[in-house]
Design a protein around this motif. Structure first.
Motif, PDB file in Angstrom:
ATOM      1  N   GLU A   1       0.859  -1.192   0.000  1.00 50.36           N
ATOM      2  CA  GLU A   1       0.000   0.000   0.000  1.00 50.36           C
ATOM      3  C   GLU A   1       0.895   1.243   0.000  1.00 50.36           C
ATOM      4  O   GLU A   1       1.123   1.870   1.035  1.00 50.36           O
ATOM      5  CB  GLU A   1      -0.929  -0.009   1.220  1.00 50.36           C
ATOM      6  CG  GLU A   1      -2.018   1.040   1.125  1.00 50.36           C
ATOM      7  CD  GLU A   1      -3.169   0.770   2.083  1.00 50.36           C
ATOM      8  OE1 GLU A   1      -4.198   1.448   1.937  1.00 50.36           O
ATOM      9  OE2 GLU A   1      -3.056  -0.129   2.949  1.00 50.36           O
TER      10      GLU A   1
ATOM     11  N   ARG B   1      -5.909   0.362  11.067  1.00 42.99           N
ATOM     12  CA  ARG B   1      -5.751   1.111   9.826  1.00 42.99           C
ATOM     13  C   ARG B   1      -6.788   2.229   9.801  1.00 42.99           C
ATOM     14  O   ARG B   1      -7.965   1.998  10.098  1.00 42.99           O
ATOM     15  CB  ARG B   1      -5.923   0.212   8.607  1.00 42.99           C
ATOM     16  CG  ARG B   1      -5.786   0.933   7.249  1.00 42.99           C
ATOM     17  CD  ARG B   1      -6.037  -0.051   6.101  1.00 42.99           C
ATOM     18  NE  ARG B   1      -5.883   0.562   4.793  1.00 42.99           N
ATOM     19  CZ  ARG B   1      -6.851   1.191   4.134  1.00 42.99           C
ATOM     20  NH1 ARG B   1      -8.057   1.318   4.686  1.00 42.99           N
ATOM     21  NH2 ARG B   1      -6.632   1.707   2.935  1.00 42.99           N
TER      22      ARG B   1
ATOM     23  N   SER C   1     -10.390  -1.155   3.774  1.00 49.29           N
ATOM     24  CA  SER C   1      -9.514  -2.251   3.373  1.00 49.29           C
ATOM     25  C   SER C   1     -10.352  -3.494   3.083  1.00 49.29           C
ATOM     26  O   SER C   1     -11.406  -3.700   3.694  1.00 49.29           O
ATOM     27  CB  SER C   1      -8.516  -2.554   4.489  1.00 49.29           C
ATOM     28  OG  SER C   1      -7.875  -3.786   4.269  1.00 49.29           O
TER      29      SER C   1
END
Length: 319
Positions: A52, A236, A242
């Motif tokens: 990422e 995250r 995600s």
């Protein structure tokens, strides 16, 4: 108060701490607490970050614990330099001269005395490792205890413990269920213009949101957290979701998520066994969890405002 239960005065975070300007800006933020010296988990985390581009990682304390071998400790430290490492109680006490506070965990009363004493002993043995590495204590002690990040234009607070103390337990699952605590947090988020607070310390995950703000405690990146597989857990925060989240909440424009970190369990177990005998304090306190996971379910971690993601079923494969 005895070692391991006391909270040193310098652990307190000044009330104006999170009024500070952001010290980093990014569109995707990972917060990783409680790596606990698991370099197999660190390898898995860095592979995820590499997939990422542009994502930024903050390691918010207790990156060390089981890495008694100086070579393992040093290897983890070398990798952390590429990210944003903060101090947890482990790093803070390893950097401190003397042993007045033991592990610095500030364990609550419900934690049994044997557990506290074993943690203090682990700390003493890990202190020997740090003492064998020139300059390491100073390196650990120089780290900040907190950080404000700006993620896609929104302010995110990061601490090891809670918004009040480096080793605070006010973001423990039980505490976050209290209406009084939720009201206190609502006032705090509004006052400091914070959208999310990411923490760990309690070694057990918890997630709470009212749609305008969120608290997410990732538990442990370097140990199993749940009963459905032996994997670590990290946080995250970004505008987009995600594909691999276990649970998430939408808070304003941000998506706050808990992500699984499958690591090489066999390699980690072998490395743990090499450093800690079966009768060692680390094995007595943690081997069952490392090998079998916990009794907690992901559903139980979601106090309010977080929903389970569709990837949960696939995690049975990790057990």
């Amino acid at each position: 108060m005895s070692k391991g239960r006391s909270c040193p005065a310098d652990y307190r975070l000044p009330v104006e701490t999170f009024n500070a300007p952001a010290s980093l800006e990014c569109n995707v933020l990972y917060v990783i607490g409680g790596l606990y010296g698991n370099r197999q988990a660190l390898d898995a985390i860095e592979r995820r970050l590499a997939a990422e581009p542009g994502a930024v990682a903050v390691f918010n304390g207790d990156a060390h614990w089981f890495d008694r071998d100086p070579a393992v400790f040093s290897a983890i430290e070398q990798h952390l330099q590429a990210h944003y490492p903060l101090r947890g109680n482990v790093e803070t006490e390893l950097a401190r001269a003397g042993d007045d506070f033991g592990c610095g965990c500030a364990y609550p009363e419900q934690t049994d005395t044997a557990t506290v004493e074993r943690s203090n002993r682990i700390h003493q043995l890990l202190q020997q490792t740090v003492n064998s590495l020139p300059g390491m204590a100073e390196q650990l002690g120089a780290r900040p205890a907190w950080l404000v990040a700006e993620v896609a234009g929104e302010r995110v607070a990061i601490s090891h413990g809670d918004e009040q103390s480096l080793a605070g337990w006010q973001c423990d699952h039980a505490q976050l269920q209290s209406p009084e605590r939720q009201q206190q947090l609502d006032h705090w988020f509004t006052k400091h213009h914070i959208r999310a607070l990411a923490c760990s310390h309690t070694c057990s995950p918890a997630a709470l949101s009212n749609g305008e703000w969120a608290v997410i405690n990732n538990g442990a990146a370097g140990m199993p957290n749940f009963n459905n597989g032996r994997y670590g857990l990290i946080t995250r925060i970004a505008r987009s979701a995600s594909a691999t989240a276990i649970y998430r909440a939408q808070v304003g424009p941000l998506v706050v998520e808990a992500l699984p970190i499958p690591y090489d369990q066999r390699a980690f177990a072998d490395e743990f066994k090499r450093q800690w005998s079966d009768d060692s304090p680390a094995a007595l306190s943690y081997w069952q969890r490392i090998n079998q996971g916990t009794n907690m379910t992901p559903e139980q971690a979601c106090i309010k405002g977080f929903t389970l993601a569709s990837t949960l079923c696939a995690l049975e494969m990790l057990s």
